[in-house]
Design an enzyme around this catalytic site. Structure first.
Site, mmCIF file in Angstrom:
data_model
loop_
_atom_site.group_PDB
_atom_site.id
_atom_site.type_symbol
_atom_site.label_atom_id
_atom_site.label_comp_id
_atom_site.label_asym_id
_atom_site.label_seq_id
_atom_site.Cartn_x
_atom_site.Cartn_y
_atom_site.Cartn_z
ATOM 1 N N TYR A 50 -0.863 12.396 10.786
ATOM 2 C CA TYR A 50 -0.144 11.135 10.941
ATOM 3 C C TYR A 50 -0.103 10.812 12.435
ATOM 4 O O TYR A 50 0.564 11.481 13.209
ATOM 5 C CB TYR A 50 1.290 11.243 10.417
ATOM 6 C CG TYR A 50 1.429 11.465 8.935
ATOM 7 C CD1 TYR A 50 0.377 11.213 8.050
ATOM 8 C CD2 TYR A 50 2.636 11.920 8.393
ATOM 9 C CE1 TYR A 50 0.520 11.413 6.688
ATOM 10 C CE2 TYR A 50 2.785 12.112 7.035
ATOM 11 C CZ TYR A 50 1.729 11.871 6.187
ATOM 12 O OH TYR A 50 1.881 12.074 4.829
ATOM 13 N N PHE B 187 4.469 7.707 -2.841
ATOM 14 C CA PHE B 187 4.269 6.297 -3.189
ATOM 15 C C PHE B 187 5.118 5.875 -4.398
ATOM 16 O O PHE B 187 4.590 5.469 -5.433
ATOM 17 C CB PHE B 187 2.797 6.003 -3.461
ATOM 18 C CG PHE B 187 1.892 6.110 -2.266
ATOM 19 C CD1 PHE B 187 2.408 6.043 -0.978
ATOM 20 C CD2 PHE B 187 0.529 6.272 -2.417
ATOM 21 C CE1 PHE B 187 1.583 6.138 0.139
ATOM 22 C CE2 PHE B 187 -0.316 6.363 -1.312
ATOM 23 C CZ PHE B 187 0.215 6.299 -0.040
ATOM 24 N N GLY C 81 2.800 2.549 -2.719
ATOM 25 C CA GLY C 81 2.213 2.786 -1.399
ATOM 26 C C GLY C 81 1.492 1.596 -0.827
ATOM 27 O O GLY C 81 2.047 0.498 -0.684
ATOM 28 N N LEU D 39 3.587 -1.829 -6.184
ATOM 29 C CA LEU D 39 3.736 -2.066 -7.608
ATOM 30 C C LEU D 39 4.285 -3.463 -7.863
ATOM 31 O O LEU D 39 5.291 -3.874 -7.286
ATOM 32 C CB LEU D 39 4.694 -1.012 -8.188
ATOM 33 C CG LEU D 39 5.159 -1.172 -9.625
ATOM 34 C CD1 LEU D 39 3.983 -1.094 -10.581
ATOM 35 C CD2 LEU D 39 6.196 -0.096 -9.955
#
Length: 290
Positions: free
Chosen positions: A66, A214, A218, A222
């Site tokens: 990350y 997620f 993510g 959705l």
């Protein structure tokens, strides 16, 4: 002093004395846009981490890819020396290209280097939990013995306390367990993405934590009119409903919602106060065709 909040109870990792609050914190959003480079406001990122700890969170999920490196360095800046009850979980198995691409790094040599990078950037001599992140857009079959054995050897050397898996199948979990104990599995799972229904239950019987990522899809959020309606009806956010559904789904589910905002951190944690009644659970289950 900040009063600690409801974090959905606790869960003890199988075969260990590690007790985690069921709502933790996912650090991915602490890096810059696209999980690349530093954030625009490092002080704000530090503030979120310190607030999470002050509220009682004792489980932080991260990775040295990350940023890369940035997120772990911010965690170290904010929290080192770390609280005794804090468990930091990282993952290895990928690297970032100079163009910000995500690339596999699955050889034993690459995995060992990744563990050392995490140790260095977090400023620790041993990592609490390292997840082997299987490469791919989703779980795909194939042996992980070589990769998991490399991490098990580092565990035997005292560089890793506990091992976990990410983006794996049920068969790969069993293959890994034949090599060394597995304390957690981290896969994509949410209201709409229900491929792991059986795996969640199987891991619960074994006392292994299941850590879904997620919760709202993510990078591809959705879209569900049912979720919208339910959230509006109980005056909650979609994220709060999605997280509450996960908490009620199984007692071995641990959550790692991420945010770069203290305000959103508080908002997410309110999910633990939502008790979804059976009729709402049924509506939400239908999103995934359950």
């Amino acid at each position: 002093m900040i009063a600690q909040v409801n974090l959905g109870g606790s869960f003890t990792l199988a075969g260990t004395s590690v007790i985690l609050k069921r709502i933790g914190y996912g650090a991915m959003q602490l890096a810059g846009s696209g999980v690349w480079g530093p954030p625009r406001d490092v002080d704000a990122a530090v503030a979120v981490l310190r607030e999470a700890i002050a509220l009682g969170i004792n489980h932080i999920d991260t990775s040295d890819f990350y940023g890369p490196h940035i997120t772990n360095q911010i965690i170290r800046q904010a929290l080192h020396p770390y609280p005794e009850d804090l468990t930091i979980v990282t993952k290895v198995g990928a690297v970032r290209g100079a163009d910000a691409s995500w690339n596999p790094a699955q050889s034993p040599t690459q995995l060992r280097q990744a563990v050392h990078d995490n140790l260095s950037n977090l400023g620790v001599d041993v990592i609490d939990v390292v997840n082997l992140r299987r490469w791919g857009d989703g779980p795909n079959e194939g042996s992980i013995a070589e990769q998991f054995t490399a991490l098990a050897e580092m565990q035997q050397q005292g560089l890793i306390r506990h091992l976990g898996l990410s983006n794996v199948t049920a068969a790969q979990v069993e293959e890994a367990r034949a090599i060394a104990p597995v304390v957690c599995v981290q896969n994509q799972y949410n209201l709409a993405h229900r491929d792991d229904d059986a795996l969640v239950g199987d891991l619960a019987k074994k006392g292994i934590a299941y850590v879904p990522f997620f919760p709202l899809g993510g990078f591809n959020p959705l879209q569900s009119s049912t979720l919208d309606t339910v959230a509006a009806s109980i005056k909650a956010t979609k994220m709060q409903v999605a997280l509450a559904w996960l908490l009620q789904r199984s007692s071995n589910i641990l959550l790692i919602p991420g945010t770069s905002s203290v305000e959103h951190l508080h908002e997410n944690l309110k999910a633990a106060d939502l008790q979804l009644p059976p009729q709402i659970i049924a509506h939400l289950d239908a999103i995934g065709g359950a």
